[in-house]
Design a protein around this motif. Sequence first.
Motif, PDB file in Angstrom:
ATOM      1  N   ARG A  53       1.087  -1.426  -0.049  1.00  0.00           N
ATOM      2  CA  ARG A  53      -0.019   0.004   0.195  1.00  0.00           C
ATOM      3  C   ARG A  53       0.648   1.079  -0.188  1.00  0.00           C
ATOM      4  NH1 ARG A  53      -4.755  -0.649   4.784  1.00  0.00           N
ATOM      5  NH2 ARG A  53      -5.562   1.430   2.808  1.00  0.00           N
ATOM      6  N   ALA A  54       2.028   1.370   0.599  1.00  0.00           N
ATOM      7  CA  ALA A  54       3.188   2.405   0.568  1.00  0.00           C
ATOM      8  C   ALA A  54       3.195   2.545  -0.682  1.00  0.00           C
ATOM      9  CB  ALA A  54       3.774   2.489   1.688  1.00  0.00           C
ATOM     10  N   VAL A  55       4.022   1.894  -1.072  1.00  0.00           N
ATOM     11  CA  VAL A  55       4.602   2.186  -2.723  1.00  0.00           C
ATOM     12  C   VAL A  55       3.567   2.407  -3.307  1.00  0.00           C
ATOM     13  CG1 VAL A  55       5.654   1.124  -4.276  1.00  0.00           C
ATOM     14  CG2 VAL A  55       6.747  -0.228  -2.003  1.00  0.00           C
ATOM     15  N   VAL A  56       2.376   2.132  -3.838  1.00  0.00           N
ATOM     16  CA  VAL A  56       1.474   2.249  -4.055  1.00  0.00           C
ATOM     17  C   VAL A  56       1.023   3.592  -3.884  1.00  0.00           C
ATOM     18  CG1 VAL A  56      -0.622   2.171  -5.666  1.00  0.00           C
ATOM     19  CG2 VAL A  56       0.406   0.426  -4.801  1.00  0.00           C
ATOM     20  N   ARG A  57       0.868   4.065  -3.102  1.00  0.00           N
ATOM     21  CA  ARG A  57       0.652   5.448  -2.433  1.00  0.00           C
ATOM     22  C   ARG A  57       1.859   6.001  -2.558  1.00  0.00           C
ATOM     23  NH1 ARG A  57      -2.729   4.279   3.347  1.00  0.00           N
ATOM     24  NH2 ARG A  57      -4.122   4.057   2.569  1.00  0.00           N
ATOM     25  N   TYR A  58       3.003   5.970  -3.200  1.00  0.00           N
ATOM     26  CA  TYR A  58       3.805   6.377  -3.379  1.00  0.00           C
ATOM     27  C   TYR A  58       3.938   7.208  -4.810  1.00  0.00           C
ATOM     28  CZ  TYR A  58       8.536   8.388  -3.643  1.00  0.00           C
ATOM     29  OH  TYR A  58       9.878   9.550  -3.587  1.00  0.00           O
ATOM     30  N   ALA A  59       4.108   6.030  -5.889  1.00  0.00           N
ATOM     31  CA  ALA A  59       3.354   6.582  -6.691  1.00  0.00           C
ATOM     32  C   ALA A  59       3.045   7.339  -7.627  1.00  0.00           C
ATOM     33  CB  ALA A  59       3.966   5.138  -7.757  1.00  0.00           C
ATOM     34  N   ARG A  60       1.839   7.558  -6.191  1.00  0.00           N
ATOM     35  CA  ARG A  60       0.741   8.066  -7.115  1.00  0.00           C
ATOM     36  C   ARG A  60       1.273   9.486  -6.983  1.00  0.00           C
ATOM     37  NH1 ARG A  60      -4.747   6.160  -8.311  1.00  0.00           N
ATOM     38  NH2 ARG A  60      -4.398   8.749  -9.309  1.00  0.00           N
ATOM     39  N   GLU A  61       1.381   9.522  -5.145  1.00  0.00           N
ATOM     40  CA  GLU A  61       1.772  11.031  -5.110  1.00  0.00           C
ATOM     41  C   GLU A  61       3.213  11.344  -5.140  1.00  0.00           C
ATOM     42  OE1 GLU A  61       2.810   9.987  -0.678  1.00  0.00           O
ATOM     43  OE2 GLU A  61       0.253   9.367  -0.253  1.00  0.00           O
ATOM     44  N   SER A  62       4.214  10.893  -5.927  1.00  0.00           N
ATOM     45  CA  SER A  62       5.112  11.336  -6.688  1.00  0.00           C
ATOM     46  C   SER A  62       5.372  11.719  -8.102  1.00  0.00           C
ATOM     47  CB  SER A  62       6.795  10.431  -6.297  1.00  0.00           C
ATOM     48  OG  SER A  62       6.460   9.076  -6.583  1.00  0.00           O
ATOM     49  N   GLY A  63       4.417  10.884  -8.672  1.00  0.00           N
ATOM     50  CA  GLY A  63       4.602  10.595 -10.145  1.00  0.00           C
ATOM     51  C   GLY A  63       5.110   9.299 -11.195  1.00  0.00           C
ATOM     52  N   MET A  64       5.507   8.442 -10.010  1.00  0.00           N
ATOM     53  CA  MET A  64       6.498   8.054 -10.311  1.00  0.00           C
ATOM     54  C   MET A  64       6.021   6.383 -11.070  1.00  0.00           C
ATOM     55  SD  MET A  64       9.348   7.524  -7.470  1.00  0.00           S
ATOM     56  CE  MET A  64      11.347   6.493  -9.058  1.00  0.00           C
ATOM     57  N   ASP A  65       6.367   6.328 -12.519  1.00  0.00           N
ATOM     58  CA  ASP A  65       5.537   5.285 -13.177  1.00  0.00           C
ATOM     59  C   ASP A  65       6.284   3.816 -12.355  1.00  0.00           C
ATOM     60  OD1 ASP A  65       4.154   3.591 -14.988  1.00  0.00           O
ATOM     61  OD2 ASP A  65       7.085   3.725 -15.926  1.00  0.00           O
ATOM     62  N   LEU A  66       4.673   3.595 -11.930  1.00  0.00           N
ATOM     63  CA  LEU A  66       5.208   1.617 -10.823  1.00  0.00           C
ATOM     64  C   LEU A  66       4.885   0.521 -12.069  1.00  0.00           C
ATOM     65  CD1 LEU A  66       4.439   1.093  -8.660  1.00  0.00           C
ATOM     66  CD2 LEU A  66       2.084   0.868  -8.147  1.00  0.00           C
ATOM     67  N   ALA A  67       5.471  -0.259 -12.263  1.00  0.00           N
ATOM     68  CA  ALA A  67       5.524  -2.179 -11.985  1.00  0.00           C
ATOM     69  C   ALA A  67       5.066  -2.671 -10.954  1.00  0.00           C
ATOM     70  CB  ALA A  67       7.379  -1.933 -13.064  1.00  0.00           C
ATOM     71  N   VAL A  68       5.015  -3.788 -11.529  1.00  0.00           N
ATOM     72  CA  VAL A  68       4.471  -5.226 -10.153  1.00  0.00           C
ATOM     73  C   VAL A  68       4.847  -6.156 -11.225  1.00  0.00           C
ATOM     74  CG1 VAL A  68       2.477  -6.506  -8.747  1.00  0.00           C
ATOM     75  CG2 VAL A  68       2.487  -3.609  -9.917  1.00  0.00           C
ATOM     76  N   ARG A  69       5.860  -6.880 -10.117  1.00  0.00           N
ATOM     77  CA  ARG A  69       6.560  -8.494 -10.073  1.00  0.00           C
ATOM     78  C   ARG A  69       6.409  -8.924  -9.144  1.00  0.00           C
ATOM     79  NH1 ARG A  69      13.113  -8.463 -11.537  1.00  0.00           N
ATOM     80  NH2 ARG A  69      13.302  -7.768  -8.854  1.00  0.00           N
ATOM     81  N   GLY A  70       5.867  -9.941 -10.111  1.00  0.00           N
ATOM     82  CA  GLY A  70       5.163 -11.713  -9.086  1.00  0.00           C
ATOM     83  C   GLY A  70       6.090 -12.552  -8.973  1.00  0.00           C
TER      84      GLY A  70
END
Length: 482
Positions: A53-70
């Motif tokens: 949750r913290a990573v997703v929120r940080y990406a939204r707030e900072s404008g960083m592009d987000l990728a997810v790896r399982g």
Amino acid sequence: MAGTAVETLREALRGEVIGPQDPGYDEARTIYNAMIDRRPAVIARCADVTDVRAVVRYARESGMDLAVRGGGHSGGGLCLADGSLLLDLSAMRWVRVDPEARTARVGGGSQLGDLDHEAHGFGLGVPAGIMSTTGVGGLTLGGGHGHLTRAYGLTIDSLLAADVVLADGSFVTASAEEHPELYWALRGGGGNFGAVTSFTYGLHPVDTVGLAVTLWEPEQIGAVLRWYREFLPAAPETLNGFFAILAVPPGPPFPEEIHGKKMCGVVWCFTGSPDEEELNRTFAAVTEPAPPAFHFATPIPYPALQTMFDELIPKGLQWYWRGDFFDRVTDGAIDVHRTFLENLPTELSTMHLYPVDGAAHRPGPMDTAWAYRDAIWSGVIGGISPQPSDADRIRDWAVGYWDALHPHSMGGAYVNFLGADEPDARVRATYRGHYDRLADVKRTYDPDNVFHHNQNIGPAESQGSQESQGSQESQASRKSRG
């Protein structure tokens, strides 16, 4: 931005945060396919849901592009992007089995081997994949098929619920009772709708199964495929068998005189009685098309079957793949398979036809996002080599094979077998009439397309929007593919 993100996230997360200057960065950014060489700005190896949750929120707030790896098994490398904040779930690797309820709850970073091992202790299993190193998350979200598909359906047919961190950082559980549209979309819609932190599956009885491998000489491919296309769909659902073209691997159970030879064959899994008499009766039919050059059958614990290809095709090889669905094997398709078997570019390159009928045909066409309940086979063409110098050669072979075979297909493909460089029209073809419904779900749960490093489904346009949905998809696709 990257330096700030590393420091901020290190303070916020329990898990490890890795930047480009850190000693473990190069290892942390590698995935299964060594053809993919990308450099995220920051890697956040989440320890728990709060970290996610913290990573997703940080990406939204900072404008960083987000990728997810399982599990990192994306053939096209869609779980990795240059300059991105990589949300890495690989540390969230755990399985909890309830043997009385016959369910398993599985962490979003788990591999199939984790699930197979834990469930096997109770004589249970899930239809999922053919390699223990495959990530549970990506395989499930794409639909999932494997050795148990004809007996028990697709992986998504056993999915009871999923815990999801959404694009705004909120947390929900999707099931038939809660967020039913999201639950519908997660069953085959890919990674478009959030970061799934755990999956809950219904389990099925599976313990020792019958493994058989049957190989024929290349010149028998026509007779074998004409037999196989009739035999398997009519066989009991307890019998699964995927057809392959291949070069015979060195080592047991194959005799030395056929090592490296080009052949066609079927890898069988029988979930009926594994005693020798029953196996002999089940596999007696393999002599019908032509005398096999090699046939081997044995009882085997299901998790051992799932590890059979792990050493043959480990992490770190060059991969390029393409796929399609098929409802028949035409004579024209047989000619194509014959030609590309003759021109196999490397000893690891292959083509597989996985059965997706039997129990996988029981759900209705609208029950899940998987849009090809009428398919009989899910095909994949894999150009594979340990040598980076072979990258162009294996790609050209796979693309040429696909170009020749595609006219004999149903038009769409298993989403996990789509190449990263294929056009947006292929994603639409994969979802058929489900595409618009998926775009509506996307608008509800991820209207800004935060989760776009995938085979992307853009959010449906809002009421009164002047921008076309097709334009949104093209922008998202270009962004996801660099």
